[in-house]
Design an enzyme around this catalytic site. Sequence first.
Site, PDB file in Angstrom:
ATOM      1  N   ASP A  62       0.853  -1.543  -0.101  1.00 51.93           N
ATOM      2  CA  ASP A  62       0.739   0.011  -0.187  1.00 51.93           C
ATOM      3  C   ASP A  62       0.487   1.181   0.146  1.00 51.93           C
ATOM      4  OD1 ASP A  62      -2.247  -1.928   0.679  1.00 51.93           O
ATOM      5  OD2 ASP A  62      -2.017  -1.393   2.846  1.00 51.93           O
ATOM      6  N   GLU A  64     -11.046  -0.100  -2.913  1.00 59.26           N
ATOM      7  CA  GLU A  64     -10.541  -0.200  -2.384  1.00 59.26           C
ATOM      8  C   GLU A  64      -9.035   0.638  -2.830  1.00 59.26           C
ATOM      9  OE1 GLU A  64      -9.185  -3.262  -0.036  1.00 59.26           O
ATOM     10  OE2 GLU A  64      -7.545  -3.806  -0.793  1.00 59.26           O
TER      11      GLU A  64
END
Length: 314
Positions: free
Chosen positions: A21, A191
């Site tokens: 991420d 997401e």
Amino acid sequence: MGEVMKKSTSGNPIFSGWYADPEARIFENRYWVYPTYSAPYEEQLFFDAFYSDDLVNWHKVEGILKQSDITWARRAMWAPSPIEYKGKYYYYFAANDIQSNEEYGGIGVAVSDRPEGPFRDALGKPLIDQFHHGAQPIDPHVFIDDDEVAYLYYGGWGHCNVVKLNEDMISLGTFEDGDVYKEVTPQGFVEGPCMIKRNENYYFMWAEGGWGGPDYSVAYAMSSSPIGPFHRVGKILQQNPQVATGAGHHGMIQIPNTDDWYIVYHRRPLSETDANHREVCIDRLFFTEDGRIRPVDITLEGVSARPLREIHGK
């Protein structure tokens, strides 16, 4: 040190360890990457950061924010997104992986005078701690527009919201229509939102697929507004069975005063089946003449050196 400097390209991954991420920024004439520590949720209790002067040689700063610094965080500290505003660094992150409004956690914000921290909790509580429009409060991404209005995009469970940040950067404003939480979910969103602006176009990107599997990937939409509407154009980052799987959840770097772009993302080595065995990588990203994003070629070589000091004439 001599051997390190002989590297002709960054290689992928760009640094060792299991991380995911990544948010990518340029702060104080230096490249920075801020990732999630990729481990079981109960072990995700700190954030490290990495910096480079040339995209090839990376250096680690450990523990820039820790669970012990955040009174309300207890696990699953994820997906940081820092930004510089008026001399301070604001660091948005998710914690606790809440599954309902009855659980405590969500998106927090920390602040520091330096890009390497240490960061301290700016509120003593989450900035966003409830589900709005079905969006789990995870995966924040902060974007400051040319008019200095700051937007925070976030969301999981297939829904994405955007909120406006007040000038203090630690409280939420309202949109012209009175909304605080505006849903901007494009088709396929899972997401990991990310926003950039180029030539008056807003490029909204997000992760699709399941994070633990090989089909995790990135798609994008274009709009003339930072709040959309966003209509899916296509996929721009995905696995290559010859290189790696699960390529997704990224950040972006634009070289100052150029139209040269890099995508920083995580992926899973072909040798790994553990969902948490993810590495941070970098590759070039290109646009077509009509402004669309070309699908990214994921590589083992990474990118060539791009010293910022030379760009700025220092």
